[in-house]
Motif scaffolding. Structure first.
Motif, short mmCIF file in Angstrom:
data_model
loop_
_atom_site.label_atom_id
_atom_site.label_comp_id
_atom_site.label_asym_id
_atom_site.label_seq_id
_atom_site.Cartn_x
_atom_site.Cartn_y
_atom_site.Cartn_z
N GLY A 33 0.74 -1.04 -0.03
CA GLY A 33 -0.11 -0.18 0.04
C GLY A 33 0.87 1.06 0.07
N THR A 34 0.20 2.44 0.18
CA THR A 34 0.99 3.71 0.07
C THR A 34 1.36 4.04 1.46
N LYS A 35 2.78 4.25 1.38
CA LYS A 35 3.65 4.71 2.51
C LYS A 35 4.10 5.90 2.42
N THR A 36 4.75 6.68 3.51
CA THR A 36 5.62 7.50 3.61
C THR A 36 7.04 7.09 3.34
N ALA A 37 8.09 7.89 2.98
CA ALA A 37 9.29 7.35 2.96
C ALA A 37 9.84 6.85 4.36
N LYS A 38 9.46 7.66 5.28
CA LYS A 38 9.69 7.57 6.83
C LYS A 38 9.00 5.95 7.11
N GLU A 39 7.93 5.87 6.81
CA GLU A 39 7.36 4.59 7.17
C GLU A 39 8.17 3.32 6.64
N PHE A 40 8.52 3.55 5.30
CA PHE A 40 9.23 2.58 4.53
C PHE A 40 10.44 2.31 5.10
N VAL A 41 11.23 3.31 5.63
CA VAL A 41 12.62 3.07 6.17
C VAL A 41 12.31 2.16 7.22
N ASP A 42 11.22 2.73 8.15
CA ASP A 42 11.03 1.94 9.64
C ASP A 42 10.46 0.55 9.50
N MET A 43 10.08 0.27 8.44
CA MET A 43 9.39 -1.16 8.35
C MET A 43 10.33 -2.38 8.72
N PRO A 44 11.46 -2.33 8.00
CA PRO A 44 12.30 -3.40 8.44
C PRO A 44 12.81 -3.42 10.00
N ARG A 45 13.11 -2.23 10.31
CA ARG A 45 13.46 -1.91 11.81
C ARG A 45 12.43 -2.67 12.74
N ALA B 162 12.16 -6.20 12.88
CA ALA B 162 13.23 -6.90 13.50
C ALA B 162 12.89 -6.94 15.00
N ILE B 163 12.39 -5.70 15.50
CA ILE B 163 12.10 -5.38 16.79
C ILE B 163 10.82 -6.47 17.16
N GLU B 164 9.79 -6.63 16.19
CA GLU B 164 8.69 -7.54 16.34
C GLU B 164 9.20 -9.20 16.67
N LEU B 165 9.99 -9.64 15.76
CA LEU B 165 10.59 -10.83 15.64
C LEU B 165 11.53 -11.07 16.91
N ILE B 166 12.35 -10.16 17.41
CA ILE B 166 13.07 -9.98 18.98
C ILE B 166 12.27 -10.36 19.90
N GLY B 167 10.93 -9.57 19.69
CA GLY B 167 10.19 -9.52 20.88
C GLY B 167 9.27 -10.96 21.31
N ARG B 168 9.47 -11.88 20.17
CA ARG B 168 8.72 -12.96 20.30
C ARG B 168 9.08 -13.93 21.49
N ASP B 169 8.34 -14.71 22.03
CA ASP B 169 8.79 -15.50 23.42
C ASP B 169 9.74 -16.42 22.69
N ASP B 170 9.70 -16.98 21.58
CA ASP B 170 10.28 -18.24 21.25
C ASP B 170 11.47 -17.76 20.14
N PHE B 171 11.99 -16.36 20.41
CA PHE B 171 12.88 -16.02 19.45
C PHE B 171 14.23 -16.14 19.98
N PRO B 172 15.23 -16.60 19.29
CA PRO B 172 15.01 -16.95 17.68
C PRO B 172 14.62 -18.47 17.86
N ALA B 173 13.58 -18.95 16.97
CA ALA B 173 13.27 -20.34 17.25
C ALA B 173 13.83 -21.07 16.27
N ASN B 174 14.42 -20.66 15.42
CA ASN B 174 15.61 -21.31 14.37
C ASN B 174 16.35 -20.58 13.64
N ILE B 175 17.15 -21.13 12.80
CA ILE B 175 18.14 -20.35 11.93
C ILE B 175 17.41 -19.24 11.16
N GLU B 176 16.48 -19.90 10.45
CA GLU B 176 15.68 -18.94 9.44
C GLU B 176 14.89 -17.83 10.06
N THR B 177 14.63 -17.84 11.24
CA THR B 177 14.16 -16.87 11.92
C THR B 177 15.38 -15.70 12.39
N LEU B 178 16.29 -16.23 12.81
CA LEU B 178 17.68 -15.54 12.96
C LEU B 178 17.85 -14.60 11.71
#
Length: 252
Positions: A142-154, A157-173
């Protein structure tokens, strides 16, 4: 008539060569795939496109969602991202499994630079241009601002790190590390070309995962277009980092 996925990818290759200023591109196979909601829900990600490099044969394969050729998907920048991985593998991996693993950080950084510039409407990577962080871009999501697009991968990463089972496997890491280097790639474009970029992102969760010193080093080093000397340094750092993180988290 709508293009099929192979025709769409081939037209992207021609545009990509012009965009990055190269005359030829490595041979690769295109394999269409369908996205699975189950995998996406379980792991929090399911790539719409991904490239695979078969080290023994030197063959590249782009696995890509068949529907990405539809104009409303706005997917050309996603293909540019994957084509950058193929291009980098030819230059830096050279059929070496360890080199290929070590180059993952740099190639995610580089691919994010290319896809962001494509989205922002740059003519190519050589001509100077400028943009605002408030500028909107039409993405696959969808439509994003440049700032939103820059923040998406960060944020991913924060969401994945925050998971209870992080890192569940090499793929997640690997996905988490890839997202962090994607963020640095997009940030580098902001630092080079944005008229109103302010570097005030919260990196505390990522620093908790990677280490404060590592984040400080990346903040200082992951800037601009990297030459082969700096790519070699990043490869060495990434290789050590991924091994240390895998051992620390007891991943096979």
């Amino acid at each position: 008539m709508a293009k099929n996925i192979t025709d769409f990818v081939r037209s992207c290759v021609d545009d990509f060569k012009h965009f990055v200023g190269i005359d030829s591109f490595p041979a690769f196979d295109v394999k269409s795939k369908e996205i699975t909601i189950e995998k996406s829900l379980k792991q929090g990600f399911d790539a719409t496109a991904a490239v695979f490099y078969d080290i023994p044969t030197g063959r590249h394969t782009l696995e890509i969602w068949s529907k990405l050729s539809l104009p409303q998907m706005n997917a050309e920048y996603l293909v540019f991202h994957e084509l950058t991985h193929i291009w980098d593998a030819e230059i830096f991996s050279q059929g070496d499994k360890f080199k290929h693993m070590s180059n993952k950080g740099y190639t995610e950084y580089h691919a994010a630079q290319i896809d962001f510039m494509k989205l922002l409407g740059a003519k190519n990577i050589a001509e100077p241009f400028s943009f605002s962080m408030k500028q909107t871009v039409e993405t696959f999501g969808g439509t994003k601002t440049a700032k939103e697009f820059v923040d998406m991968p960060r944020n991913l990463a924060i969401e994945l790190i925050g998971r209870d089972d992080f890192p569940a496997n090499i793929e997640t890491l690997a996905t988490t590390m890839g997202a962090i280097f994607n963020y640095y790639g997009r940030r580098s474009i902001c630092k080079m070309y944005a008229i109103d970029y302010v570097a005030n992102e919260d990196m505390s969760v990522i620093a908790g995962f990677m280490g404060e010193d590592t984040v400080k080093a990346l903040d200082a080093f992951m800037l601009g277009w990297l030459d082969t000397t700096r790519v070699a340094l990043i490869d060495a750092l990434y290789g050590k980092m991924i091994v240390a993180l895998a051992q620390r988290n007891k991943l096979a």
